[in-house]
Enzyme design. Structure first.
Site, PDB file in Angstrom:
ATOM      1  N   GLY A   8       0.749  -1.228   0.033  1.00 49.74           N
ATOM      2  CA  GLY A   8       0.009  -0.061   0.152  1.00 49.74           C
ATOM      3  C   GLY A   8       0.681   1.321   0.061  1.00 49.74           C
ATOM      4  CB  THR A   9       4.241   2.476  -0.995  1.00 45.14           C
ATOM      5  OG1 THR A   9       4.352   1.620  -2.267  1.00 45.14           O
ATOM      6  CG2 THR A   9       5.001   1.643   0.080  1.00 45.14           C
ATOM      7  CG  ASN A  10       1.637   3.264  -5.717  1.00 44.34           C
ATOM      8  OD1 ASN A  10       1.730   4.174  -6.251  1.00 44.34           O
ATOM      9  ND2 ASN A  10       1.867   2.106  -5.918  1.00 44.34           N
ATOM     10  CB  ILE A  49      -9.264  -9.956 -12.925  1.00 48.97           C
ATOM     11  CG1 ILE A  49      -7.572 -10.449 -12.951  1.00 48.97           C
ATOM     12  CG2 ILE A  49      -9.667  -9.457 -14.140  1.00 48.97           C
ATOM     13  CD1 ILE A  49      -6.736  -9.367 -13.176  1.00 48.97           C
ATOM     14  CG  LEU A  50     -12.135  -4.796 -10.337  1.00 52.31           C
ATOM     15  CD1 LEU A  50     -11.876  -3.372 -10.552  1.00 52.31           C
ATOM     16  CD2 LEU A  50     -12.763  -5.133  -9.031  1.00 52.31           C
ATOM     17  CG  ASN A  55      -4.127  -1.149 -12.514  1.00 51.19           C
ATOM     18  OD1 ASN A  55      -3.946  -1.144 -11.314  1.00 51.19           O
ATOM     19  ND2 ASN A  55      -3.578  -1.660 -13.440  1.00 51.19           N
ATOM     20  CG  HIS A 114       1.064  -2.500 -15.665  1.00 56.57           C
ATOM     21  ND1 HIS A 114       0.328  -3.773 -15.144  1.00 56.57           N
ATOM     22  CD2 HIS A 114       2.021  -2.880 -16.380  1.00 56.57           C
ATOM     23  CE1 HIS A 114       1.405  -4.693 -15.554  1.00 56.57           C
ATOM     24  NE2 HIS A 114       2.188  -4.214 -16.434  1.00 56.57           N
TER      25      HIS A 114
HETATM   26  C1  GAR Z   1       2.987  -1.061  -7.642  1.00 49.26           C
HETATM   27  O1  GAR Z   1       4.354  -1.350  -8.217  1.00 49.26           O
HETATM   28  C2  GAR Z   1       1.792  -1.446  -8.458  1.00 49.26           C
HETATM   29  O2  GAR Z   1       2.326  -0.969  -9.969  1.00 49.26           O
HETATM   30  C3  GAR Z   1       2.151  -3.169  -8.946  1.00 49.26           C
HETATM   31  O3  GAR Z   1       2.177  -3.518  -7.539  1.00 49.26           O
HETATM   32  C4  GAR Z   1       2.793  -2.690  -6.476  1.00 49.26           C
HETATM   33  C5  GAR Z   1       2.126  -2.440  -5.476  1.00 49.26           C
HETATM   34  O4  GAR Z   1       2.854  -1.444  -4.741  1.00 49.26           O
HETATM   35  N1  GAR Z   1       0.833  -3.334  -9.415  1.00 49.26           N
HETATM   36  C6  GAR Z   1       0.628  -4.443 -10.309  1.00 49.26           C
HETATM   37  O5  GAR Z   1       1.564  -5.230 -10.679  1.00 49.26           O
HETATM   38  C7  GAR Z   1      -0.868  -4.518 -10.929  1.00 49.26           C
HETATM   39  N2  GAR Z   1      -0.351  -5.290 -12.172  1.00 49.26           N
HETATM   40  P1  GAR Z   1       2.003  -0.803  -3.445  1.00 49.26           P
HETATM   41  O6  GAR Z   1       1.287  -2.007  -2.608  1.00 49.26           O
HETATM   42  O7  GAR Z   1       3.222  -0.498  -2.305  1.00 49.26           O
HETATM   43  O8  GAR Z   1       1.305   0.540  -3.720  1.00 49.26           O
END
Ligand code: GAR
Length: 186
Positions: free
Chosen positions: A12-14, A86-87, A101, A103
């Site tokens: 969950g850093t994003n 996947i939704l 999203n 990616h």
């Molecule tokens: C992020 O790098 C995101 O782009 C990737 O997972 C990571 C989550 O980091 N998402 C995917 O690969 C989706 N296909 P976070 O949980 O620290 O935000």
């Protein structure tokens, strides 16, 4: 006030970056009304730490319909932040243009089923790519196929590893996700 729901599956850093940007005004006039996870993960803790209502809906076939039932009304945007389920088509169509999203690669390359997290970085390095980056796109029923909103790239260095690539990509994500959210909300 724009109403955002965030879906998470991991660290969950994003999500944290979005919370911080709402707090510091980089994402103005918005609030996260709900965080949903499809598995137990630290992203849920981040919501709890901030007193944001949150819920775990176990991943599986019923996820999309269960999510639809509990979503607050008047949602402006559903933000997938490291969300790995996947939704389904029905869900994507009922929130068309309102789901985005991030990616961890330069779509349309290195997207699709099974392309998430370290799998993406491994594939990029194995292919000998000269650059990588991150892409924010609209979510449609085709996996990673929706219209691109923002993308940023950087050069891959000679001694790049999955770990260094993941870290560089996170930095790019923290830069472009708030910008993309502002673009879509305004
Ligand atoms: C992020 O790098 C995101 O782009 C990737 O997972 C990571 C989550 O980091 N998402 C995917 O690969 C989706 N296909 P976070 O949980 O620290 O935000």
């Amino acid at each position: 006030m724009k109403n955002i729901v965030v879906l998470v599956s991991g660290g969950g850093t994003n999500l944290q970056r979005i919370i911080d940007c709402i707090d510091n005004g980089e994402i103005p006039n918005a609030t996260i009304s709900f965080v949903v996870a499809d598995r137990d993960c630290f992203g849920l803790e981040r919501a709890k730490n901030k007193d944001i209502p949150s819920q775990l809906i176990p991943r599986g076939k019923a996820f999309s319909s269960e999510l639809k039932q509990i979503l607050p009304e008047n949602i402006d945007l559903i933000v997938l932040a490291g969300f790995l389920s996947i939704l389904n088509k029905e869900f994507c169509e009922s929130f068309s243009g309102k789901i985005i999203n991030i990616h961890p690669a330069l779509l349309p390359k290195f997207g699709g089923k099974g392309m998430w997290g370290h799998h993406v970085h491994e594939a990029v390095l194995k292919a000998g790519e000269k650059e990588s980056g991150a892409t924010v796109h609209y979510v449609t029923s085709g996996i990673d196929e929706g219209e691109i909103i923002l993308q940023k790239s950087f050069e891959i260095s000679e001694n790049e590893t999955v770990e260094t690539l993941a870290e560089k990509i996170h930095r790019v994500e923290f830069e472009i996700y708030p910008k993309a959210i502002n673009l879509v909300l305004n």
